[in-house]
Design a protein around this motif. Structure first.
Motif, mmCIF file in Angstrom:
data_model
loop_
_atom_site.group_PDB
_atom_site.id
_atom_site.type_symbol
_atom_site.label_atom_id
_atom_site.label_comp_id
_atom_site.label_asym_id
_atom_site.label_seq_id
_atom_site.Cartn_x
_atom_site.Cartn_y
_atom_site.Cartn_z
ATOM 1 N N HIS A 137 65.091 54.167 1.331
ATOM 2 C CA HIS A 137 64.858 54.200 2.779
ATOM 3 C C HIS A 137 65.295 52.856 3.359
ATOM 4 O O HIS A 137 64.945 51.804 2.821
ATOM 5 C CB HIS A 137 63.376 54.442 3.078
ATOM 6 C CG HIS A 137 63.077 54.543 4.552
ATOM 7 N ND1 HIS A 137 63.343 55.682 5.290
ATOM 8 C CD2 HIS A 137 62.541 53.644 5.421
ATOM 9 C CE1 HIS A 137 62.973 55.484 6.557
ATOM 10 N NE2 HIS A 137 62.487 54.261 6.663
ATOM 11 N N ASN A 138 66.063 52.910 4.456
ATOM 12 C CA ASN A 138 66.521 51.694 5.118
ATOM 13 C C ASN A 138 66.142 51.706 6.591
ATOM 14 O O ASN A 138 66.258 52.738 7.262
ATOM 15 C CB ASN A 138 68.048 51.541 5.012
ATOM 16 C CG ASN A 138 68.513 51.284 3.597
ATOM 17 O OD1 ASN A 138 67.788 50.711 2.792
ATOM 18 N ND2 ASN A 138 69.730 51.711 3.284
ATOM 19 N N GLU A 139 65.707 50.551 7.087
ATOM 20 C CA GLU A 139 65.456 50.328 8.512
ATOM 21 C C GLU A 139 66.394 49.210 8.952
ATOM 22 O O GLU A 139 66.289 48.086 8.455
ATOM 23 C CB GLU A 139 64.000 49.916 8.752
ATOM 24 C CG GLU A 139 62.961 50.936 8.342
ATOM 25 C CD GLU A 139 62.694 51.965 9.431
ATOM 26 O OE1 GLU A 139 63.177 51.761 10.563
ATOM 27 O OE2 GLU A 139 61.991 52.948 9.139
ATOM 28 N N THR A 140 67.316 49.506 9.889
ATOM 29 C CA THR A 140 68.350 48.553 10.269
ATOM 30 C C THR A 140 68.221 48.151 11.728
ATOM 31 O O THR A 140 68.033 49.001 12.601
ATOM 32 C CB THR A 140 69.756 49.153 10.031
ATOM 33 O OG1 THR A 140 69.873 49.537 8.657
ATOM 34 C CG2 THR A 140 70.842 48.143 10.366
ATOM 35 N N GLN A 141 68.343 46.856 11.975
ATOM 36 C CA GLN A 141 68.398 46.311 13.333
ATOM 37 C C GLN A 141 69.592 45.372 13.422
ATOM 38 O O GLN A 141 69.868 44.622 12.483
ATOM 39 C CB GLN A 141 67.117 45.552 13.682
ATOM 40 C CG GLN A 141 65.872 46.420 13.733
ATOM 41 C CD GLN A 141 64.626 45.621 14.066
ATOM 42 O OE1 GLN A 141 64.477 44.484 13.646
ATOM 43 N NE2 GLN A 141 63.728 46.216 14.839
ATOM 44 N N GLN A 142 70.305 45.420 14.552
ATOM 45 C CA GLN A 142 71.482 44.574 14.717
ATOM 46 C C GLN A 142 71.565 44.041 16.135
ATOM 47 O O GLN A 142 71.276 44.744 17.107
ATOM 48 C CB GLN A 142 72.768 45.351 14.386
ATOM 49 C CG GLN A 142 74.038 44.506 14.525
ATOM 50 C CD GLN A 142 75.264 45.162 13.915
ATOM 51 O OE1 GLN A 142 75.178 46.246 13.336
ATOM 52 N NE2 GLN A 142 76.403 44.525 14.025
ATOM 53 N N PHE A 143 71.941 42.779 16.240
ATOM 54 C CA PHE A 143 72.268 42.169 17.527
ATOM 55 C C PHE A 143 73.481 41.284 17.317
ATOM 56 O O PHE A 143 73.462 40.382 16.473
ATOM 57 C CB PHE A 143 71.114 41.330 18.073
ATOM 58 C CG PHE A 143 71.518 40.486 19.259
ATOM 59 C CD1 PHE A 143 71.752 41.086 20.492
ATOM 60 C CD2 PHE A 143 71.703 39.118 19.129
ATOM 61 C CE1 PHE A 143 72.152 40.316 21.567
ATOM 62 C CE2 PHE A 143 72.095 38.346 20.211
ATOM 63 C CZ PHE A 143 72.324 38.947 21.438
ATOM 64 N N GLY A 144 74.539 41.542 18.060
ATOM 65 C CA GLY A 144 75.741 40.732 17.919
ATOM 66 C C GLY A 144 76.232 40.750 16.487
ATOM 67 O O GLY A 144 76.504 41.813 15.913
ATOM 68 N N ASN A 145 76.300 39.569 15.881
ATOM 69 C CA ASN A 145 76.825 39.447 14.524
ATOM 70 C C ASN A 145 75.744 39.292 13.460
ATOM 71 O O ASN A 145 76.059 38.970 12.315
ATOM 72 C CB ASN A 145 77.790 38.265 14.446
ATOM 73 C CG ASN A 145 79.035 38.488 15.274
ATOM 74 O OD1 ASN A 145 79.615 39.570 15.238
ATOM 75 N ND2 ASN A 145 79.455 37.492 16.038
ATOM 76 N N ILE A 169 60.438 46.203 -1.499
ATOM 77 C CA ILE A 169 61.265 46.136 -0.292
ATOM 78 C C ILE A 169 62.152 44.901 -0.363
ATOM 79 O O ILE A 169 61.671 43.784 -0.606
ATOM 80 C CB ILE A 169 60.411 46.112 0.983
ATOM 81 C CG1 ILE A 169 59.694 47.459 1.156
ATOM 82 C CG2 ILE A 169 61.268 45.821 2.216
ATOM 83 C CD1 ILE A 169 58.803 47.554 2.387
ATOM 84 N N ASN A 170 63.447 45.116 -0.180
ATOM 85 C CA ASN A 170 64.426 44.039 -0.035
ATOM 86 C C ASN A 170 64.693 43.820 1.449
ATOM 87 O O ASN A 170 65.075 44.761 2.159
ATOM 88 C CB ASN A 170 65.753 44.403 -0.712
ATOM 89 C CG ASN A 170 65.681 44.366 -2.217
ATOM 90 O OD1 ASN A 170 65.075 43.480 -2.791
ATOM 91 N ND2 ASN A 170 66.314 45.334 -2.872
ATOM 92 N N SER A 171 64.530 42.608 1.910
ATOM 93 C CA SER A 171 64.882 42.254 3.283
ATOM 94 C C SER A 171 66.257 41.591 3.261
ATOM 95 O O SER A 171 66.397 40.453 2.815
ATOM 96 C CB SER A 171 63.833 41.299 3.865
ATOM 97 O OG SER A 171 64.231 40.839 5.146
ATOM 98 N N PHE A 172 67.270 42.342 3.712
ATOM 99 C CA PHE A 172 68.650 41.852 3.743
ATOM 100 C C PHE A 172 68.942 41.217 5.102
ATOM 101 O O PHE A 172 68.677 41.835 6.142
ATOM 102 C CB PHE A 172 69.644 42.998 3.559
ATOM 103 C CG PHE A 172 69.808 43.513 2.167
ATOM 104 C CD1 PHE A 172 70.907 43.156 1.393
ATOM 105 C CD2 PHE A 172 68.882 44.391 1.618
ATOM 106 C CE1 PHE A 172 71.076 43.662 0.112
ATOM 107 C CE2 PHE A 172 69.035 44.909 0.347
ATOM 108 C CZ PHE A 172 70.134 44.539 -0.413
ATOM 109 N N GLN A 173 69.508 40.020 5.100
ATOM 110 C CA GLN A 173 70.096 39.445 6.313
ATOM 111 C C GLN A 173 71.616 39.448 6.130
ATOM 112 O O GLN A 173 72.128 38.911 5.147
ATOM 113 C CB GLN A 173 69.605 38.014 6.575
ATOM 114 C CG GLN A 173 68.183 37.931 7.104
ATOM 115 C CD GLN A 173 67.150 38.167 6.023
ATOM 116 O OE1 GLN A 173 67.189 37.554 4.970
ATOM 117 N NE2 GLN A 173 66.224 39.081 6.276
#
Length: 209
Positions: A137-145, A169-173
């Motif tokens: 399961h993935n939760e994705t948020q994006q702003f700009g780059n 849970i892996n928190s990817f940046q």
């Protein structure tokens, strides 16, 4: 004679005052400008190049990370492919909890690993036991780059294992760079019996494997 000495004293005082005033009003010596900052990517032109299909989207790069660390017993990992997914100065950060000391709670810390530090820490264990990890399961948020992905994972020693030996849970940046993405950091924590993964970070319907 006294008059002459008085005039001389006044002259010395005037000169001293003028000198002090001149020092006080002199232009300050300019502070050298700090050196120009160089980005992590720009500072490493010889960094391994990624396959375009590995880095074309947030989903693609997450799948590539899980794929490159996964493999059976004795199977060598493609660590240059791993490096190509990350900016050169990326960090991999597992949270670490010490055994509970006498008292209400133990101590939690963060272990900061470079890419090579992660490889040195994980390579022998992954290849000796077999290690397969994938997201459920993935939760994705994006702003700009900048992109943040909250990725729930399961880990198995073999893809045929009916149950995972670990979840978390892996928190990817991620960084968006033109038509590709880079991993900047991965910060993760593992599920424990007293720390279950909340339902909102799990698939709506979990099928047994």
């Amino acid at each position: 004679m006294k008059h002459a000495r008085h005039i001389a004293a006044i002259a010395v005082l005037t000169l001293s005052t003028a000198a002090a005033f001149a020092q006080a009003t002199a232009a300050p010596i300019p502070t050298p400008a700090p050196p120009r900052l160089t980005g992590s990517i720009g500072g490493h032109p010889d960094w391994p190049k990624a396959k375009p299909e590995d880095v074309s989207s947030p989903e693609a790069i997450l799948n590539a990370v899980y794929s490159v660390i996964s493999g059976g017993k004795g199977e060598a990992r493609d660590w240059d492919r791993m490096r190509s997914l990350f900016i050169p100065d990326a960090r991999l950060i597992p949270s670490s909890s010490s055994p509970p000391a006498p008292g209400p709670a133990g101590h939690t810390d963060a272990i900061i690993l470079t890419i090579d530090g992660y490889i040195a820490r994980s390579n022998a264990r992954m290849t000796s036991d077999g290690f397969f990890e994938h997201s459920i399961h993935n939760e994705t948020q994006q702003f700009g780059n900048i992109v943040q992905v909250w990725s729930t994972y399961e880990s198995r020693h073999s893809p045929d294992d009916p149950k995972p030996f670990a979840r978390g849970i892996n928190s990817f940046q991620l960084l968006k760079d033109g038509d590709r993405y880079w991993v900047v950091n991965i910060f993760w924590d593992s599920e424990l019996p007293n720390k279950p993964i909340p339902t909102k970070y799990l698939p709506l319907v979990s099928q047994p494997r």
